[in-house]
Design a protein around this motif. Structure first.
Motif, PDB file in Angstrom:
ATOM      1  N   VAL A 129      10.589  -2.426 -10.074  1.00 27.69           N
ATOM      2  CA  VAL A 129      11.604  -1.393  -9.808  1.00 27.69           C
ATOM      3  C   VAL A 129      13.023  -1.922 -10.016  1.00 27.69           C
ATOM      4  CG1 VAL A 129      12.592   0.130  -8.062  1.00 27.69           C
ATOM      5  CG2 VAL A 129      10.103  -0.007  -8.331  1.00 27.69           C
ATOM      6  N   THR A 158       5.205  -4.988 -14.445  1.00 28.03           N
ATOM      7  CA  THR A 158       4.001  -4.442 -13.815  1.00 28.03           C
ATOM      8  C   THR A 158       2.760  -5.143 -14.352  1.00 28.03           C
ATOM      9  OG1 THR A 158       5.014  -2.286 -13.416  1.00 28.03           O
ATOM     10  CG2 THR A 158       2.609  -2.355 -13.516  1.00 28.03           C
ATOM     11  N   THR A 169       3.590  -5.948  -1.741  1.00 32.61           N
ATOM     12  CA  THR A 169       4.670  -5.031  -1.358  1.00 32.61           C
ATOM     13  C   THR A 169       4.537  -3.708  -2.111  1.00 32.61           C
ATOM     14  OG1 THR A 169       6.160  -6.878  -0.877  1.00 32.61           O
ATOM     15  CG2 THR A 169       7.167  -4.734  -1.275  1.00 32.61           C
ATOM     16  N   SER A 170       4.266  -3.803  -3.402  1.00 29.70           N
ATOM     17  CA  SER A 170       4.073  -2.587  -4.198  1.00 29.70           C
ATOM     18  C   SER A 170       2.837  -1.825  -3.743  1.00 29.70           C
ATOM     19  CB  SER A 170       3.950  -2.947  -5.680  1.00 29.70           C
ATOM     20  OG  SER A 170       5.134  -3.541  -6.162  1.00 29.70           O
ATOM     21  N   ARG A 190       1.575  -1.616  -0.791  1.00 22.89           N
ATOM     22  CA  ARG A 190       1.873  -0.851   0.414  1.00 22.89           C
ATOM     23  C   ARG A 190       2.592   0.448   0.065  1.00 22.89           C
ATOM     24  NH1 ARG A 190       2.628  -6.028   2.658  1.00 22.89           N
ATOM     25  NH2 ARG A 190       4.868  -6.020   2.191  1.00 22.89           N
ATOM     26  N   ALA A 191       3.520   0.369  -0.880  1.00 20.86           N
ATOM     27  CA  ALA A 191       4.240   1.577  -1.301  1.00 20.86           C
ATOM     28  C   ALA A 191       3.301   2.582  -1.965  1.00 20.86           C
ATOM     29  CB  ALA A 191       5.373   1.197  -2.256  1.00 20.86           C
ATOM     30  N   PHE A 192       2.250   2.076  -2.654  1.00 24.26           N
ATOM     31  CA  PHE A 192       1.293   2.950  -3.341  1.00 24.26           C
ATOM     32  C   PHE A 192       0.159   3.409  -2.419  1.00 24.26           C
ATOM     33  CE2 PHE A 192       2.196   0.184  -7.340  1.00 24.26           C
ATOM     34  CZ  PHE A 192       3.394   0.840  -7.543  1.00 24.26           C
ATOM     35  N   ASN A 193       0.161   2.923  -1.163  1.00 21.23           N
ATOM     36  CA  ASN A 193      -0.957   3.160  -0.240  1.00 21.23           C
ATOM     37  C   ASN A 193      -2.261   2.661  -0.848  1.00 21.23           C
ATOM     38  OD1 ASN A 193      -2.022   4.015   2.217  1.00 21.23           O
ATOM     39  ND2 ASN A 193      -2.528   6.057   1.454  1.00 21.23           N
TER      40      ASN A 193
END
Length: 295
Positions: A100, A169, A246-247, A249-252
């Motif tokens: 990001v 990514t 970390t990513s 967690r943001a993506f569930n």
């Protein structure tokens, strides 16, 4: 030949910059207190006072630094690249950083008149030395076309994955696969050793079957010979897995294997191994087993 600014002369950056010099490009870097590597100096690399000064003389800027804040500081900090950026300059970040912020960096460079490319690499020190890196590129089509001839000097497999951030990514995905495969190799060899088998022979046999991989080949040998000098440092792989988690967690998104590998790396770091090669994950497993392979 191009005028290239190369910022970040670590384990990977030194040989990468050397290949650019060998190809006839004019390469400058930022002066460091300990001075310029003698081999690079002999090939014609020059030092300048700051990233700004490097950008003022460069058509292409390449960054190869440890983490997201380091890239941000080089590009946008005091006397950073953006202050000396010339119209049309190609900025290639080959560090492994968060996707990001990479997109944000690309927007800021474009607004200043440059063209941004994220191009993280895989292949370790050996790949850098042998100009055989795998390079994962996030860029516009124009940016990729401009960057490709330069990247081909340092790498063997160059893939345009997608737009800005896609390269990073892809690199995070790569680091997940690498970490879990190193752990799998370590567990397999530890099991074989504890069972009383000759681990060198076990590795030789596995290399002929479905378990064959470059990691079993390269890092399996490291484990057996106990050569844990980097290579690729555990603390840097921890950083990459932190980006993944970390990513996630943001993506569930649940990544249990990645979380487990991160904990094993943390166990290494807690025992003074943050700067071991990532094959040193074996040592954490050995502590849990109270057994070293080869015993």
């Amino acid at each position: 030949m191009s005028k290239i600014g190369f910022i970040g002369l670590g384990i990977m950056g030194r040989p990468m910059a050397g290949h650019l010099l060998d190809a006839g490009h004019q390469v400058t870097t930022v002066a460091r207190p300990r001075g310029l590597d003698e081999g690079l100096a002999a090939k014609g690399m020059k030092e300048l006072a700051s990233p700004k000064a490097v950008a003022e003389q460069a058509e292409i800027i390449i960054t190869m630094v440890p983490d997201t804040p380091d890239v941000e500081e080089v590009l946008f900090g005091e006397n950073g690249v953006i202050e000396g950026l010339q119209p049309g300059t190609l900025v290639i970040d080959m560090s492994s950083i968060a996707p990001v912020p990479t997109q944000e960096f690309a927007q800021r460079i474009a607004k200043a008149g440059g063209e941004y490319v994220d191009a993280p690499v895989s292949g370790g020190e050996g790949g850098a030395i042998n100009a055989a890196l795998t390079i994962m590129v996030g860029a516009t089509q124009e940016g990729f076309v401009r960057a490709q001839p330069i990247l081909e000097i340092m790498g063997k497999t160059i893939t345009h994955v997608g737009d800005h951030g896609a390269g990073q990514t892809c690199k995070v995905a790569n680091q997940i696969v690498v970490a879990l495969t190193i752990e799998a190799v370590a567990e397999g060899l530890l099991f074989a050793s504890r069972a009383g088998a000759d681990v060198a022979k076990v590795r030789e046999a596995l290399l002929g079957g479905l378990a064959q991989s470059k990691i079993l080949d390269v890092h399996g040998e490291r484990m057996i010979k106990r050569t844990f000098d980097p290579g690729f440092r555990i603390r840097l792989h921890q950083k990459d897995l932190n980006l993944a988690l970390t990513s996630a967690r943001a993506f569930n998104l649940a990544l249990p294997g990645t979380a487990n590998a991160q904990q094993l790396f943390q166990a290494c770091a807690a025992n003074g191994g943050a700067d071991w090669d990532h094959a040193g994950i074996l040592r954490a497993l050995e502590k849990l087993a109270d057994h070293e392979i080869g015993e």
